[in-house]
Each structure stands twice: as C-alpha cells, then as structure tokens.
Design a protein around this motif. Structure first.
Motif, PDB file in Angstrom:
ATOM      1  N   VAL A   1       4.721  47.625  62.111  1.00 20.66           N
ATOM      2  CA  VAL A   1       4.115  48.653  61.261  1.00 20.66           C
ATOM      3  C   VAL A   1       2.599  48.505  61.268  1.00 20.66           C
ATOM      4  O   VAL A   1       1.855  49.492  61.354  1.00 20.66           O
ATOM      5  N   LEU A   2       2.122  47.261  61.214  1.00 23.86           N
ATOM      6  CA  LEU A   2       0.683  46.998  61.206  1.00 23.86           C
ATOM      7  C   LEU A   2       0.014  47.556  62.461  1.00 23.86           C
ATOM      8  O   LEU A   2      -1.080  48.127  62.396  1.00 23.86           O
ATOM      9  N   ASN A   3       0.677  47.424  63.612  1.00 20.04           N
ATOM     10  CA  ASN A   3       0.105  47.900  64.875  1.00 20.04           C
ATOM     11  C   ASN A   3       0.280  49.404  65.088  1.00 20.04           C
ATOM     12  O   ASN A   3      -0.511  50.024  65.803  1.00 20.04           O
ATOM     13  N   PHE A   4       1.317  49.981  64.488  1.00 19.85           N
ATOM     14  CA  PHE A   4       1.689  51.361  64.818  1.00 19.85           C
ATOM     15  C   PHE A   4       1.247  52.412  63.807  1.00 19.85           C
ATOM     16  O   PHE A   4       1.092  53.584  64.154  1.00 19.85           O
ATOM     17  N   SER A   5       1.066  52.035  62.559  1.00 15.02           N
ATOM     18  CA  SER A   5       0.834  53.043  61.524  1.00 15.02           C
ATOM     19  C   SER A   5      -0.444  53.847  61.756  1.00 15.02           C
ATOM     20  O   SER A   5      -0.412  55.084  61.774  1.00 15.02           O
ATOM     21  N   GLU A   6      -1.555  53.163  61.958  1.00 15.48           N
ATOM     22  CA  GLU A   6      -2.826  53.879  62.123  1.00 15.48           C
ATOM     23  C   GLU A   6      -2.838  54.782  63.354  1.00 15.48           C
ATOM     24  O   GLU A   6      -3.203  55.968  63.256  1.00 15.48           O
ATOM     25  N   PRO A   7      -2.436  54.278  64.558  1.00  9.89           N
ATOM     26  CA  PRO A   7      -2.463  55.174  65.715  1.00  9.89           C
ATOM     27  C   PRO A   7      -1.450  56.310  65.636  1.00  9.89           C
ATOM     28  O   PRO A   7      -1.694  57.394  66.182  1.00  9.89           O
ATOM     29  N   MET A   8      -0.336  56.099  64.943  1.00  7.05           N
ATOM     30  CA  MET A   8       0.635  57.182  64.790  1.00  7.05           C
ATOM     31  C   MET A   8       0.048  58.299  63.928  1.00  7.05           C
ATOM     32  O   MET A   8       0.187  59.489  64.239  1.00  7.05           O
ATOM     33  N   LYS A   9      -0.635  57.920  62.856  1.00  7.97           N
ATOM     34  CA  LYS A   9      -1.327  58.915  62.021  1.00  7.97           C
ATOM     35  C   LYS A   9      -2.437  59.597  62.802  1.00  7.97           C
ATOM     36  O   LYS A   9      -2.639  60.818  62.688  1.00  7.97           O
ATOM     37  N   GLU A  10      -3.155  58.824  63.607  1.00  9.34           N
ATOM     38  CA  GLU A  10      -4.257  59.379  64.393  1.00  9.34           C
ATOM     39  C   GLU A  10      -3.736  60.365  65.438  1.00  9.34           C
ATOM     40  O   GLU A  10      -4.366  61.407  65.678  1.00  9.34           O
ATOM     41  N   LEU A  11      -2.602  60.052  66.064  1.00  6.26           N
ATOM     42  CA  LEU A  11      -2.035  60.960  67.058  1.00  6.26           C
ATOM     43  C   LEU A  11      -1.694  62.307  66.429  1.00  6.26           C
ATOM     44  O   LEU A  11      -2.015  63.362  66.993  1.00  6.26           O
ATOM     45  N   GLU A  12      -1.078  62.277  65.270  1.00  8.18           N
ATOM     46  CA  GLU A  12      -0.748  63.522  64.576  1.00  8.18           C
ATOM     47  C   GLU A  12      -2.019  64.321  64.268  1.00  8.18           C
ATOM     48  O   GLU A  12      -2.081  65.538  64.466  1.00  8.18           O
ATOM     49  N   LYS A  13      -3.040  63.619  63.809  1.00 11.82           N
ATOM     50  CA  LYS A  13      -4.316  64.263  63.476  1.00 11.82           C
ATOM     51  C   LYS A  13      -4.952  64.891  64.716  1.00 11.82           C
ATOM     52  O   LYS A  13      -5.427  66.031  64.682  1.00 11.82           O
ATOM     53  N   LEU A  14      -4.969  64.155  65.814  1.00 11.00           N
ATOM     54  CA  LEU A  14      -5.553  64.661  67.054  1.00 11.00           C
ATOM     55  C   LEU A  14      -4.831  65.918  67.542  1.00 11.00           C
ATOM     56  O   LEU A  14      -5.455  66.875  67.996  1.00 11.00           O
ATOM     57  N   VAL A  15      -3.508  65.909  67.441  1.00 10.28           N
ATOM     58  CA  VAL A  15      -2.720  67.067  67.871  1.00 10.28           C
ATOM     59  C   VAL A  15      -3.034  68.274  66.996  1.00 10.28           C
ATOM     60  O   VAL A  15      -3.262  69.385  67.487  1.00 10.28           O
ATOM     61  N   LEU A  16      -3.066  68.080  65.686  1.00 11.49           N
ATOM     62  CA  LEU A  16      -3.330  69.192  64.766  1.00 11.49           C
ATOM     63  C   LEU A  16      -4.743  69.752  64.949  1.00 11.49           C
ATOM     64  O   LEU A  16      -4.970  70.955  64.781  1.00 11.49           O
ATOM     65  N   GLU A  17      -5.686  68.873  65.317  1.00 11.54           N
ATOM     66  CA  GLU A  17      -7.069  69.307  65.540  1.00 11.54           C
ATOM     67  C   GLU A  17      -7.292  69.921  66.927  1.00 11.54           C
ATOM     68  O   GLU A  17      -8.331  70.523  67.174  1.00 11.54           O
ATOM     69  N   GLY A  18      -6.329  69.718  67.820  1.00  6.82           N
ATOM     70  CA  GLY A  18      -6.512  70.170  69.193  1.00  6.82           C
ATOM     71  C   GLY A  18      -7.349  69.233  70.028  1.00  6.82           C
ATOM     72  O   GLY A  18      -7.875  69.627  71.077  1.00  6.82           O
ATOM     73  N   ASN A  19      -7.482  67.980  69.585  1.00  4.84           N
ATOM     74  CA  ASN A  19      -8.258  66.982  70.321  1.00  4.84           C
ATOM     75  C   ASN A  19      -7.372  66.063  71.158  1.00  4.84           C
ATOM     76  O   ASN A  19      -7.740  64.920  71.473  1.00  4.84           O
TER      77      ASN A  19
END
Length: 221
Positions: free
Chosen positions: A137-155
C-alpha cells in the motif's frame, strides 16, 4: 476504479513506440505468475505528460486452454507475445529488455521480487538498473492516485492497447481507513498485471521527480 471514458479519451492509435527512440524510459515488470500473463510497461515523460506502452507474455498452454476467449485474438493482433510450452519464457522477456536498453535510455527497471529474483539477478549482471519494488500500500497508493489524476486531466497517453484497457477496467480500488488505495481484482480471471506494472513505473517516476535537485541546488537561478 477508473473512469473508462476518460481512459478511452487518453488513447491515441497514432502513438508509436519508435517515436521515443533514445529517450529516457522506465521499464517496469509484473512477473507474478509463470503460468499466466507477465506484463512489461515502458513509461516515458515529455514535460508534464506521460506515455505508456504495454507488452504482455503468455505461455502457449494458457492460450490453448481458452481461459480468456480474447487471448488468441490479441495474439494474432501482436498485442500478446505467446511463448512455447506451459510456462512463460523468461529468456524471451530478458531478450526484449536488453533490446529496449539498446533503443531507449533505461533509467530504472522496477520489478516485484516475487517469482523474479533470478530474472533480476541475470539482468543486473547485464548492467540493467534493476529496482526492487514490493506491491505494498505504501508503494502503490500515491502513484495509483496520480495515475487517475493524470488520466482525468488528459496528461496521460496510451496507444489504445486493448489488453491494458481490459486490465484497467478490471481494477477494483481497495481503500483503507487512512484513505490509502490499492489495486485489487474481483476474480482471478480479471487480470490486472499491466496496471500493476504501470503503477510501479509511475511510482518510480514520482520518486525520481521528488528526489531531483532543485534549481537552488543546481545553481540554475
């Protein structure tokens, strides 16, 4: 978990891996099972935007067993690399990674150590920048949230890869009391290996960005 309409908008069938020749790249691996799909994701960054390309390996026996009716079609499309026998051919995976190293500037090769220790040792001996990354969870939580954010932003951009899209649609988001998130699947046949590899690659990219020297340290100001 993922807004699939936003994910589909990030697809660009004109995106070509050869257009990234010579650029910095993170090559990430999820090799969790020797009898099922092994996933590799190549992740690139240009300015604020990330670009991902997936490659998937499956033993011939798994395709013939018909566990997923789409496997044979994806293999014919060249989206799945089918290896002889009933286990994944790690020699083919190693060969492809060494080929990647000749085409791109591999800055890191994160991998889940489960079932991959011999692979990592052999690749380290070949000079590959191997980085152990456990699926916590420590390794995956931040990048998983970031991936969702990047997709929603179109980045974030992918090449319309149907295998990765299927895997993204399979991801269920587990959330704990501290609002950490983690990728899960509801059933064993709902594979998410490519997403796991993508999250690992993005996690290492985030870490590298956080550890980069500031303009004050480099004297750029």
């Amino acid at each position: 978990w993922m807004d699939m309409r936003a994910w589909d908008r990030c697809g660009n069938p004109a995106l070509r891996l050869e257009d990234f020749e010579g650029e910095e790249c993170i090559a990430s691996f999820d090799l969790a099972s020797k009898v099922d799909i092994a996933a590799k994701v190549l992740l690139f960054r240009r300015d604020k935007k990330y670009f991902a390309f997936g490659q998937y390996y499956l033993p011939e026996q798994a395709v013939e067993d018909g566990r997923n009716s789409q496997y044979s079609g994806w293999a014919r499309m060249g989206k799945l690399t089918v290896t002889d026998g009933n286990v994944v051919d790690y020699d083919r995976i190693e060969h492809d990674l060494l080929e990647d190293a000749g085409r791109f500037r591999l800055v890191e090769v994160p991998y889940d150590p489960f079932q991959a220790m011999q692979f990592s040792q052999r690749m380290q001996a070949e000079g590959m920048p191997m980085v152990e990354m456990r699926p916590t969870v420590l390794n995956f939580s931040e990048p998983m949230k970031e991936l969702e954010k990047l997709v929603l932003e179109g980045n974030f951009e992918h090449d319309g890869d149907p295998v990765l899209t299927w895997m993204v649609s399979n991801v269920v988001c587990h959330r704990d009391r501290k609002d950490n998130i983690y990728p899960r699947k509801e059933r064993d046949e709902n594979k998410i290996d490519g997403v796991v590899a993508l999250i690992m690659a993005l996690g290492r990219a985030i870490t590298a960005a956080q550890n980069a020297p500031s303009v004050y340290e480099t004297g750029a100001l």
